[in-house]
Motif scaffolding. Sequence first.
Motif, PDB file in Angstrom:
ATOM      1  N   PRO A 124      -0.695   0.048 -11.929  1.00 35.58           N
ATOM      2  CA  PRO A 124       0.050  -1.222 -12.029  1.00 35.58           C
ATOM      3  C   PRO A 124       1.304  -1.051 -12.874  1.00 35.58           C
ATOM      4  CG  PRO A 124      -2.288  -1.612 -12.301  1.00 35.58           C
ATOM      5  CD  PRO A 124      -2.117  -0.125 -12.271  1.00 35.58           C
ATOM      6  N   VAL A 137      -2.684   0.362  -5.512  1.00 32.09           N
ATOM      7  CA  VAL A 137      -2.250   0.093  -6.884  1.00 32.09           C
ATOM      8  C   VAL A 137      -3.501  -0.161  -7.712  1.00 32.09           C
ATOM      9  CG1 VAL A 137      -0.781  -1.271  -8.390  1.00 32.09           C
ATOM     10  CG2 VAL A 137      -0.140  -0.921  -5.988  1.00 32.09           C
ATOM     11  N   LEU A 156       4.696  -2.628  -9.315  1.00 32.41           N
ATOM     12  CA  LEU A 156       3.609  -2.830  -8.357  1.00 32.41           C
ATOM     13  C   LEU A 156       2.398  -3.456  -9.006  1.00 32.41           C
ATOM     14  CD1 LEU A 156       4.138   0.444  -6.355  1.00 32.41           C
ATOM     15  CD2 LEU A 156       3.977  -1.833  -5.332  1.00 32.41           C
ATOM     16  N   THR A 182      -1.738  -3.673  -2.879  1.00 33.21           N
ATOM     17  CA  THR A 182      -2.525  -2.660  -2.171  1.00 33.21           C
ATOM     18  C   THR A 182      -2.701  -3.055  -0.709  1.00 33.21           C
ATOM     19  OG1 THR A 182      -3.723  -1.980  -4.151  1.00 33.21           O
ATOM     20  CG2 THR A 182      -4.791  -1.561  -2.033  1.00 33.21           C
TER      21      THR A 182
END
Length: 111
Positions: free
Chosen positions: A14, A109, A85, A90
Motif C-alpha cells: 500500500p 496491493v 496504491l 487489487t
Amino acid sequence: QVQLVESGGGLVQPGGSLRLSCTASGFTFRTYVMSWYRQAPGKARELVAVIGVGSSTNYADSVKGRFTISRDNVKNTVYLQMNDLKPEDTAVYYCNGKGGWGQGTQVTVSS
C-alpha cells in the motif's frame, strides 16, 4: 487482427506505485480511443481510465489524482501510471482498444 499485450503488473505494498503498459498491433493505434479496465474477484469489470485520440483523459472517481493514463503513438503503447496504491486497487487490469481486449495483468496491493 487487434492484438493488445499488457505488462507491468505485480505485487506492491500500500502506498506504492506501478506502471502498466499495453502495446497494440493490428490497427491504426493513433486513431483510436484507448482505455484501461479492471476486474476484482467477484466483481464486474469497471472502467478505470480513458485517453482520447487527442490525449484528453477521463478517470473513475476512485482513481482520480492517483492514476495517470498516457499514450505513445510512435510505440503504439498506452500506459497507466498508478501511484498511492490501495488494497482496493487489487484486480486484473485490462487494456481495451478498437473493441479488443488484452489478456490482463494482475495487480495485487498488500502488505
